[in-house]
Design an enzyme around this catalytic site. Structure first.
Site, PDB file in Angstrom:
ATOM      1  N   ARG A  83      -8.946   1.288   9.009  1.00  0.00           N
ATOM      2  CA  ARG A  83      -8.574  -0.110   9.254  1.00  0.00           C
ATOM      3  C   ARG A  83      -9.665  -0.854  10.004  1.00  0.00           C
ATOM      4  NH1 ARG A  83      -2.557   0.660   9.113  1.00  0.00           N
ATOM      5  NH2 ARG A  83      -1.602  -1.383   9.016  1.00  0.00           N
ATOM      6  N   ARG A  89      -0.375  -9.504  13.189  1.00  0.00           N
ATOM      7  CA  ARG A  89      -0.934  -8.411  12.370  1.00  0.00           C
ATOM      8  C   ARG A  89      -1.833  -8.961  11.264  1.00  0.00           C
ATOM      9  NH1 ARG A  89       3.911  -4.820  10.502  1.00  0.00           N
ATOM     10  NH2 ARG A  89       2.286  -3.373   9.897  1.00  0.00           N
ATOM     11  N   ARG A 144      11.427  -6.112   4.345  1.00  0.00           N
ATOM     12  CA  ARG A 144      11.230  -4.653   4.315  1.00  0.00           C
ATOM     13  C   ARG A 144      12.281  -3.971   5.183  1.00  0.00           C
ATOM     14  NH1 ARG A 144       5.387  -2.129   5.192  1.00  0.00           N
ATOM     15  NH2 ARG A 144       5.362  -3.379   7.092  1.00  0.00           N
ATOM     16  N   LYS A 162       0.838  -1.213   0.000  1.00  0.00           N
ATOM     17  CA  LYS A 162       0.000   0.000   0.000  1.00  0.00           C
ATOM     18  C   LYS A 162       0.868   1.255   0.000  1.00  0.00           C
ATOM     19  CE  LYS A 162      -1.894  -1.044   3.935  1.00  0.00           C
ATOM     20  NZ  LYS A 162      -1.241  -2.340   4.174  1.00  0.00           N
ATOM     21  N   ARG A 204      11.673  -2.980  10.913  1.00  0.00           N
ATOM     22  CA  ARG A 204      10.752  -2.455  11.927  1.00  0.00           C
ATOM     23  C   ARG A 204      10.474  -3.524  12.984  1.00  0.00           C
ATOM     24  NH1 ARG A 204       5.880  -0.036   8.327  1.00  0.00           N
ATOM     25  NH2 ARG A 204       4.688  -1.095   9.947  1.00  0.00           N
TER      26      ARG A 204
HETATM   27  P1  ADP Z   1       2.342  -1.776   3.204  1.00  0.00           P
HETATM   28  O1  ADP Z   1       2.376  -0.277   3.120  1.00  0.00           O
HETATM   29  O2  ADP Z   1       1.109  -2.376   2.566  1.00  0.00           O
HETATM   30  O3  ADP Z   1       2.550  -2.299   4.603  1.00  0.00           O
HETATM   31  P2  ADP Z   1       4.887  -1.637   1.748  1.00  0.00           P
HETATM   32  O4  ADP Z   1       4.548  -0.738   0.610  1.00  0.00           O
HETATM   33  O5  ADP Z   1       5.742  -1.086   2.832  1.00  0.00           O
HETATM   34  O6  ADP Z   1       3.546  -2.329   2.353  1.00  0.00           O
HETATM   35  O7  ADP Z   1       5.579  -2.945   1.111  1.00  0.00           O
HETATM   36  C1  ADP Z   1       6.031  -4.025   1.963  1.00  0.00           C
HETATM   37  C2  ADP Z   1       7.383  -4.518   1.463  1.00  0.00           C
HETATM   38  O8  ADP Z   1       7.226  -5.174   0.205  1.00  0.00           O
HETATM   39  C3  ADP Z   1       8.412  -3.404   1.250  1.00  0.00           C
HETATM   40  O9  ADP Z   1       9.675  -3.894   1.602  1.00  0.00           O
HETATM   41  C4  ADP Z   1       8.308  -3.103  -0.266  1.00  0.00           C
HETATM   42  O10 ADP Z   1       9.548  -2.613  -0.785  1.00  0.00           O
HETATM   43  C5  ADP Z   1       7.973  -4.486  -0.831  1.00  0.00           C
HETATM   44  N1  ADP Z   1       7.081  -4.439  -1.990  1.00  0.00           N
HETATM   45  C6  ADP Z   1       6.066  -3.554  -2.219  1.00  0.00           C
HETATM   46  N2  ADP Z   1       5.451  -3.828  -3.388  1.00  0.00           N
HETATM   47  C7  ADP Z   1       6.061  -4.943  -3.889  1.00  0.00           C
HETATM   48  C8  ADP Z   1       5.886  -5.732  -5.075  1.00  0.00           C
HETATM   49  N3  ADP Z   1       4.921  -5.457  -5.945  1.00  0.00           N
HETATM   50  N4  ADP Z   1       6.709  -6.793  -5.246  1.00  0.00           N
HETATM   51  C9  ADP Z   1       7.666  -7.095  -4.328  1.00  0.00           C
HETATM   52  N5  ADP Z   1       7.891  -6.391  -3.220  1.00  0.00           N
HETATM   53  C10 ADP Z   1       7.112  -5.332  -2.991  1.00  0.00           C
HETATM   54  P1  AMP Z   2       1.428   0.540   8.949  1.00  0.00           P
HETATM   55  O1  AMP Z   2       2.621   1.427   8.845  1.00  0.00           O
HETATM   56  O2  AMP Z   2       0.258   0.999   8.129  1.00  0.00           O
HETATM   57  O3  AMP Z   2       1.763  -0.914   8.694  1.00  0.00           O
HETATM   58  O4  AMP Z   2       0.934   0.634  10.457  1.00  0.00           O
HETATM   59  C1  AMP Z   2       1.760   0.219  11.527  1.00  0.00           C
HETATM   60  C2  AMP Z   2       0.911   0.047  12.797  1.00  0.00           C
HETATM   61  O5  AMP Z   2       0.345   1.307  13.184  1.00  0.00           O
HETATM   62  C3  AMP Z   2      -0.273  -0.908  12.685  1.00  0.00           C
HETATM   63  O6  AMP Z   2       0.077  -2.275  12.867  1.00  0.00           O
HETATM   64  C4  AMP Z   2      -1.164  -0.390  13.826  1.00  0.00           C
HETATM   65  O7  AMP Z   2      -0.694  -0.813  15.099  1.00  0.00           O
HETATM   66  C5  AMP Z   2      -0.950   1.125  13.740  1.00  0.00           C
HETATM   67  N1  AMP Z   2      -1.947   1.748  12.839  1.00  0.00           N
HETATM   68  C6  AMP Z   2      -1.692   2.355  11.641  1.00  0.00           C
HETATM   69  N2  AMP Z   2      -2.840   2.815  11.105  1.00  0.00           N
HETATM   70  C7  AMP Z   2      -3.837   2.489  11.971  1.00  0.00           C
HETATM   71  C8  AMP Z   2      -5.247   2.666  11.985  1.00  0.00           C
HETATM   72  N3  AMP Z   2      -5.891   3.263  10.958  1.00  0.00           N
HETATM   73  N4  AMP Z   2      -5.950   2.191  13.039  1.00  0.00           N
HETATM   74  C9  AMP Z   2      -5.337   1.589  14.057  1.00  0.00           C
HETATM   75  N5  AMP Z   2      -4.010   1.364  14.115  1.00  0.00           N
HETATM   76  C10 AMP Z   2      -3.256   1.811  13.076  1.00  0.00           C
END
Ligand code: ADP
Ligand code: AMP
Length: 214
Positions: free
Chosen positions: A88, A171, A127, A13, A160
């Site tokens: 969420r 999660r 990541r 995302k 992280r």
């Molecule tokens: P989210 O915001 O949904 O938690 P991220 O955008 O941070 O996810 O992506 C999670 C991990 O996967 C990151 O390390 C990112 O670089 C990698 N990633 C994102 N999109 C892709 C893809 N299409 N193919 C492979 N790896 C990806």
């Molecule tokens: P993210 O960076 O989107 O993966 O979010 C990291 C963490 O932040 C999540 O696992 C939750 O603990 C918290 N968080 C982020 N967005 C929300 C939300 N909209 N509602 C509740 N918790 C959130």
């Protein structure tokens, strides 16, 4: 252009939201980034949020909803925004819709970046997040050109705490229980668009731009 990004943790995302924000010049609003910035700055909100984040749980709606609604009233949101990681829960989505309705607005698209659970653990264990600017990399799929440091700001990259495998599993459970119902919520509104998030990130982006420009 008002967009909600949906998908499991690690689905991509944030990666896609940043690309959309750059192309269409709208702000990328990530609640995860806002909480992490608060943790880094040692605020009261950060202290409270961290308790939940470290356990793989959602931060309570009471700490989350007003924060986002306030952010959306800022000047830079006038021509739209991309919400990443919010809503969420169904109550968050309802609060968002109510706030939009008050202003005579509504969400335009909910984009579900669809990635099966099997792929998620690999995505999240690979990541790497920048401790300075929050940029995100993947050790295999999107490595930093500067090794262990961020290409953008030069700060160190870390795994992280909540991307460790034991927390990722929690999660994912929380995602299925509390967030996945939003897919039906936005399907009912007629604005849900799904993309195959297992493709290369540029192909995912092409699929999203086709939806936004259809
Ligand atoms: P989210 O915001 O949904 O938690 P991220 O955008 O941070 O996810 O992506 C999670 C991990 O996967 C990151 O390390 C990112 O670089 C990698 N990633 C994102 N999109 C892709 C893809 N299409 N193919 C492979 N790896 C990806
Ligand atoms: P993210 O960076 O989107 O993966 O979010 C990291 C963490 O932040 C999540 O696992 C939750 O603990 C918290 N968080 C982020 N967005 C929300 C939300 N909209 N509602 C509740 N918790 C959130």
């Amino acid at each position: 252009m008002k967009i909600v990004m949906l998908g499991a943790p690690g689905a991509g995302k944030g990666t896609q939201a940043k690309m959309i924000a750059a192309k269409y010049e709208v702000p990328h609003i990530s609640t995860g980034d806002i909480f992490r910035a608060n943790i880094k700055n040692g605020t009261e909100l950060g202290r409270k949020a961290k308790e939940y984040m470290d356990q793989g749980l959602l931060v309570p709606d009471e700490l989350t909803v007003d924060l986002v609604i306030d952010r959306l009233s800022q000047e830079d949101c006038k021509k739209g925004y991309i919400l990443d990681g919010f809503p969420r829960t169904i109550p968050q989505a309802e609060a968002l819709d109510a706030a939009l309705a008050k202003r005579g607005e509504k969400m335009d698209y909910a984009i579900d970046v669809d990635v099966p659970d099997e792929n998620i653990v690999n995505r999240m264990s690979g990541r790497r997040a920048c401790t300075g600017c929050g940029a995100t990399y993947h050790i295999v799929h999107n490595p930093s050109g500067k090794g262990d440091v961020c290409e953008v700001c030069g700060e160190v990259l870390v795994l992280r705490d909540d991307d460790k495998p034991e927390t990722v599993q929690k999660r994912l459970t929380v995602y299925h229980d509390q967030t996945q119902p939003l897919i039906d919520y936005y399907t009912t509104q007629g604005i849900l668009k799904a993309v195959d998030g297992t493709q290369d990130m540029n192909d995912v982006f092409t699929a999203i731009t086709k939806i936004l420009e259809a």
